[in-house]
Design a protein around this motif. Structure first.
Motif, short mmCIF file in Angstrom:
data_model
loop_
_atom_site.label_atom_id
_atom_site.label_comp_id
_atom_site.label_asym_id
_atom_site.label_seq_id
_atom_site.Cartn_x
_atom_site.Cartn_y
_atom_site.Cartn_z
N SER A 280 0.68 -1.37 -0.11
CA SER A 280 -0.38 -0.29 0.24
C SER A 280 0.67 1.07 -0.08
O SER A 280 1.66 1.13 0.67
N ILE A 281 0.25 2.26 -0.80
CA ILE A 281 1.61 3.55 -1.27
C ILE A 281 1.47 4.74 0.48
O ILE A 281 2.28 5.31 0.98
N GLY A 282 0.22 3.40 1.51
CA GLY A 282 0.24 4.15 3.08
C GLY A 282 1.76 3.80 3.49
O GLY A 282 1.69 4.51 4.39
N ARG A 283 2.27 2.85 3.36
CA ARG A 283 2.52 2.26 4.07
C ARG A 283 4.37 2.49 3.48
O ARG A 283 5.44 2.02 3.76
N VAL A 284 4.28 3.24 2.45
CA VAL A 284 5.89 3.49 1.96
C VAL A 284 6.07 5.40 2.44
O VAL A 284 5.01 6.14 2.80
N THR A 285 6.91 5.25 3.38
CA THR A 285 8.18 6.39 3.97
C THR A 285 8.60 7.39 2.58
O THR A 285 8.24 8.35 3.68
N SER A 286 8.82 6.68 2.01
CA SER A 286 9.77 7.41 1.29
C SER A 286 10.25 6.67 0.04
O SER A 286 10.25 5.61 -0.26
N ILE A 287 10.59 7.90 -1.12
CA ILE A 287 10.61 7.96 -2.75
C ILE A 287 11.38 8.52 -2.76
O ILE A 287 11.14 9.85 -3.19
N GLY A 288 12.62 8.14 -3.56
CA GLY A 288 13.65 8.90 -4.23
C GLY A 288 15.63 8.30 -3.56
O GLY A 288 14.85 7.50 -2.91
N SER A 289 15.71 8.90 -4.65
CA SER A 289 17.26 8.25 -4.64
C SER A 289 17.44 7.14 -5.38
O SER A 289 18.17 6.07 -4.30
N GLY A 290 16.19 6.14 -6.13
CA GLY A 290 16.63 5.13 -6.30
C GLY A 290 16.08 3.61 -5.64
O GLY A 290 16.46 2.97 -5.64
N GLN A 291 15.51 4.54 -4.53
CA GLN A 291 14.50 3.35 -3.13
C GLN A 291 13.59 3.66 -2.91
O GLN A 291 13.62 4.89 -2.74
N ILE A 292 13.15 2.98 -2.21
CA ILE A 292 11.97 3.25 -1.45
C ILE A 292 11.70 2.56 -0.10
O ILE A 292 12.10 1.37 0.02
N ILE A 293 11.35 3.45 1.26
CA ILE A 293 11.66 2.46 2.38
C ILE A 293 10.10 2.88 2.81
O ILE A 293 9.23 3.76 2.65
N THR A 294 9.54 1.71 3.25
CA THR A 294 8.11 1.23 3.93
C THR A 294 8.63 1.61 5.64
O THR A 294 9.90 1.17 5.98
N THR A 295 7.87 1.34 6.32
CA THR A 295 6.86 0.93 7.75
C THR A 295 7.47 -0.53 8.33
O THR A 295 7.67 -0.40 9.19
N GLY A 296 7.70 -1.28 6.73
CA GLY A 296 8.30 -2.50 8.00
C GLY A 296 7.20 -3.73 7.20
O GLY A 296 7.50 -4.87 7.30
N LEU A 297 6.81 -3.27 6.90
CA LEU A 297 4.71 -3.77 7.54
C LEU A 297 3.98 -4.44 5.45
O LEU A 297 3.54 -3.86 5.61
N ILE A 298 4.61 -5.36 5.22
CA ILE A 298 4.14 -6.16 3.88
C ILE A 298 3.19 -6.82 4.44
O ILE A 298 3.48 -7.86 4.83
N ASN A 299 1.95 -7.27 4.10
CA ASN A 299 1.27 -8.34 3.55
C ASN A 299 1.80 -9.21 2.88
O ASN A 299 2.45 -9.47 1.57
N LEU A 300 2.29 -10.83 2.64
CA LEU A 300 3.10 -10.74 2.07
C LEU A 300 1.92 -12.42 0.98
O LEU A 300 2.25 -12.90 0.10
N ARG A 301 0.95 -11.88 0.91
CA ARG A 301 -0.14 -12.49 0.54
C ARG A 301 0.28 -12.18 -1.37
O ARG A 301 -0.05 -11.37 -1.71
N ARG A 302 -0.53 -13.48 -2.29
CA ARG A 302 0.42 -12.84 -3.56
C ARG A 302 -0.63 -11.99 -4.46
O ARG A 302 -1.91 -11.81 -3.62
#
Length: 443
Positions: free
Chosen positions: A58-80
């Protein structure tokens, strides 16, 4: 800090990290939903995590986009990841669509999409990078490019028109064969065939080798015979044999007749063996040299970039001729041993005498036991005259032992090995028995 504007094509393949700096996956696409009047809203990213599984972030879990990398809150649903109604993948579906400019200056094609941050955790489609039609029919002519806001254009068929296969392929240029295969299988059947028709023969062959057999057959069955034969020519002989064996006997034989004679000869040779034997699993294209070849020559052969790692792990030494079935098999030399000797050392003096070759009718189970028992990645296969006919590699055995759905299985429980890959008599066989010779073999 997030960039104020990011072009989606540059996000493809970017690494995704959690707050601790650990990599959790790679971006494969951006997901948007259309709105009645405003520009499409970004709802999330399609991220590939280890195991080649694609999940939704979810875009709401993304804290930063830039410099060729994306930082998340660390919570990712691993459902396909499963695409829902109304959702549109930017790279797979939006790029390549035709739009009309509202100023009346004509039509253009979307070549890239910029997403812009409109608020904390909120992103939307901003600018579009467009290319106008070619001004002339000259083969290298290109139309002018222009930037436009979403509100400056009207889609030709909003939400429905697919991108051209050529532009979709451009997005897949750097994908590894397994990733390309997974990406193709995620497309609709119609779009998948459009892309397959435009892919170069070698790229399509690489992708087919990484697909389940049912999908291989489905794609190859829709190609015309000449194109299908060209693709089979570019596949590894053992993979081509497995695929042809799944086709109706008449078409399989017809494709063999259309293939390059040398490639078809190797495939026919492999089809003469049962699938659950060393002969059915082996590849007929190992590295084969004479006993007088030097370490320098051997290392030069295994440096070839197109060579599979398992094949390059060892070199087979035989008497002439040096094409399977060769002259008498003498032994193997592992690349690690070559590294311990000077470049001028003859390979005939470095043979590993502890590796006993197997016969073509050796069972797949026995081949597996030998590879595991002696920590090998390849095992030579010789006929009754001790001529080298091929090499079984660890990837051949794993592909045989794993279940049919191993590429898409979502669990870690042990599963039974898959059934035999080849039907008893897919095409007219050459000779009979495990030691059948190839056509025209007078050696």
């Amino acid at each position: 800090m997030s960039a104020a504007k990011v072009f989606v094509a540059r996000l493809s393949g970017c690494s995704v990290f959690d707050p601790a700096g650990d990599k959790v996956g790679k971006v494969r696409d951006v997901l948007v939903v259309y709105r009645r009047t405003d520009a499409p809203r970004v709802v999330g990213l399609v991220v590939e995590v280890p195991g080649r599984r694609r999940v939704f972030l979810s875009i709401g879990r993304v804290t930063s986009i830039g410099s060729g990398q994306i930082i998340t809150t660390g919570l990712i649903n691993l459902r396909r990841f499963e695409q829902r109604g109304g959702e549109v993948r930017v790279l797979a579906e939006m790029i390549g669509r035709r739009v009309s400019l509202r100023d009346g200056s004509g039509e253009a094609t979307i070549e890239d999409v910029a997403i812009e941050e409109s608020g904390p955790g909120e992103w939307a489609v901003g600018q579009l990078f467009l290319r106008r039609p070619r001004p002339s029919a000259a083969p290298f002519a290109k139309g002018a490019t222009v930037f436009a806001r979403w509100t400056d254009v009207t889609e030709r068929a909003a939400g429905a028109e697919g991108q051209s296969a050529e532009q979709l392929i451009a997005q897949y240029t750097d994908l590894l064969p397994a990733d390309l295969a997974n990406t193709l299988l995620e497309l609709s059947e119609e779009r998948r065939m459009e892309v397959a028709e435009e892919l170069p023969d070698d790229r399509l062959a690489d992708a087919l080798e990484e697909m389940p057999e049912s999908d291989q057959v489905q794609i190859l069955s829709q190609l015309d015979d000449d194109r299908a034969a060209d693709v089979l020519d570019n596949m590894e002989p053992d993979d081509a044999a497995d695929l042809i064996a799944q086709l109706p006997a008449t078409r399989g034989e017809h494709l063999l007749e259309l293939m390059d004679p040398e490639e078809a000869e190797d495939v026919r040779f492999l089809l003469s063996y049962d699938a659950d034997t060393a002969g059915g699993l082996m590849t007929t294209e190992p590295i084969i040299v004479s006993a007088d070849a030097t370490v320098a020559e051997g290392l030069a052969l295994i440096r070839r970039h197109e060579l599979a790692p398992a094949i390059g792990a060892a070199i087979c030494v035989t008497l002439p001729p040096y094409e399977p079935p060769t002259g008498r098999y003498l032994g193997m030399v592992h690349f690690q041993r070559m590294l311990r000797y000077p470049p001028h050392e003859r390979l005939g003096t470095l043979l590993d005498q502890g590796i006993e070759p197997v016969a073509p009718d050796t069972s797949a189970a026995e081949v597996s036991r030998r590879l595991a028992s002696y920590d090998l990645v390849s095992l030579p296969v010789v006929d009754e005259a001790r001529r080298l006919v091929g090499v079984v590699t660890i990837d051949d055995v794993l592909d045989y032992l794993l279940p049919d759905d191993w590429r898409s299985a979502e669990h870690d429980e042990p599963l039974p090995p898959r059934a035999r890959r080849r039907s008893p008599a897919p095409v007219p066989r050459v000779g009979r028995g495990p030691a059948a010779r190839r056509p025209g073999d007078g050696r």
